[in-house]
Motif scaffolding. Structure first.
Motif, PDB file in Angstrom:
ATOM      1  N   VAL A  63       0.958  -1.094  -0.238  1.00 52.41           N
ATOM      2  CA  VAL A  63      -0.043  -0.031  -0.069  1.00 52.41           C
ATOM      3  C   VAL A  63       0.852   1.242  -0.030  1.00 52.41           C
ATOM      4  N   GLU A  81      -0.762  -7.755  -4.965  1.00 49.11           N
ATOM      5  CA  GLU A  81      -1.877  -6.703  -4.768  1.00 49.11           C
ATOM      6  C   GLU A  81      -1.436  -5.402  -4.201  1.00 49.11           C
ATOM      7  N   HIS A  83      -2.632  -1.268  -3.238  1.00 51.03           N
ATOM      8  CA  HIS A  83      -3.621  -0.420  -2.831  1.00 51.03           C
ATOM      9  C   HIS A  83      -3.168   1.017  -2.621  1.00 51.03           C
TER      10      HIS A  83
END
Length: 252
Positions: A63, A81, A83
């Motif tokens: 993130v 992943e 964010h």
């Protein structure tokens, strides 16, 4: 503080130090193959890449609040992943990670205690939260020659030495305030070779971070004066910069 700069600029400015630091930090944190790991404030992905090597891409989540950095990290690690969120607002359920790491991030968090507490919240019971920050107060960071030169020219300069976690013991204090248990502290050191002064200096003109902001705020004469003052910190020809980061780890 959000870094709204191109990832390539950050890589040239701080990536040359954060990449070797990431190897030291991930090793000290004890990240292993198969661990579920969160990289908080991932930037363009210096630590993310090391975590992918150690844990596997499918086990890493990252993130960062900076759009350019999120885009860069996604491009470099398409199986990770990523964010776009700040540390203080992690969009994850409780207890889903084995480790949550923050490299060179705590001193830029809007609320460091909340950020570390959020990292603890999303880490499983008895999991580990770890963070590191350059020794900015002790003049042992990669930025120390720059800020020392800036202060010599203007004692009123506001450097980064008062930022969270930048002085001895403060990072551990923040970790304890965030509720971490069995808190341990250490020093991590990296040495980076520079072929010449110009290679060291040029990234300071890219507008990255507080140092870049300081350079950008100077008029041409002021920038040249600072450049020449910085030059006095180094020998002619190749040289090395050794930098030290405060590191802390604790259990949830």
């Amino acid at each position: 503080m959000t870094f709204d700069v191109a990832s390539a600029a950050y890589d040239r400015f701080m990536g040359r130090y954060s990449a070797p630091l990431a190897t030291e930090f991930a090793g000290w944190a004890g990240v292993r193959r198969g661990d579920r790991v969160l990289d908080v404030g991932c930037g363009p992905g210096a630590l993310t890449g090391v975590l992918v090597e150690r844990a596997g891409a499918a086990h890493v989540v990252a993130v960062d609040p900076s759009a350019p950095f999120v885009d860069a990290c996604r491009s470099r690690f398409p199986l990770v992943e990523v964010h776009r969120v700040p540390a203080e607002q992690l969009p994850f359920a409780d207890g889903i990670f084995d480790h949550a790491l923050a490299q060179l991030v705590v001193h830029f968090m809007q609320d460091p205690v909340t950020g570390l507490a959020e990292m603890a919240r999303v880490t499983r019971r008895h999991g580990q939260v770890a963070a590191c920050v350059w020794d900015l107060a002790g003049d042992r960071s990669p930025l120390s020659p720059f800020w020392s030169a800036a202060r010599r020219l203007d004692p009123r300069v506001v450097d980064e030495s008062e930022r969270a976690g930048a002085r001895e013991g403060h990072l551990a204090e923040l970790a304890l305030e965030a509720g971490l248990l069995e808190v341990e502290a250490a020093e991590l050191s990296v040495t980076v070779a520079h072929p010449d002064f110009e290679e060291w200096w040029e990234p300071y003109t890219f507008g990255v971070g507080p140092a870049g902001d300081h350079v950008a705020a100077l008029d041409p004469a002021g920038r040249e004066e600072l450049r020449e003052e910085c030059r006095l910190c180094f020998p002619d020809g190749p040289f090395e910069v050794t930098a030290v980061a405060w590191a802390v780890r604790g259990r949830t």
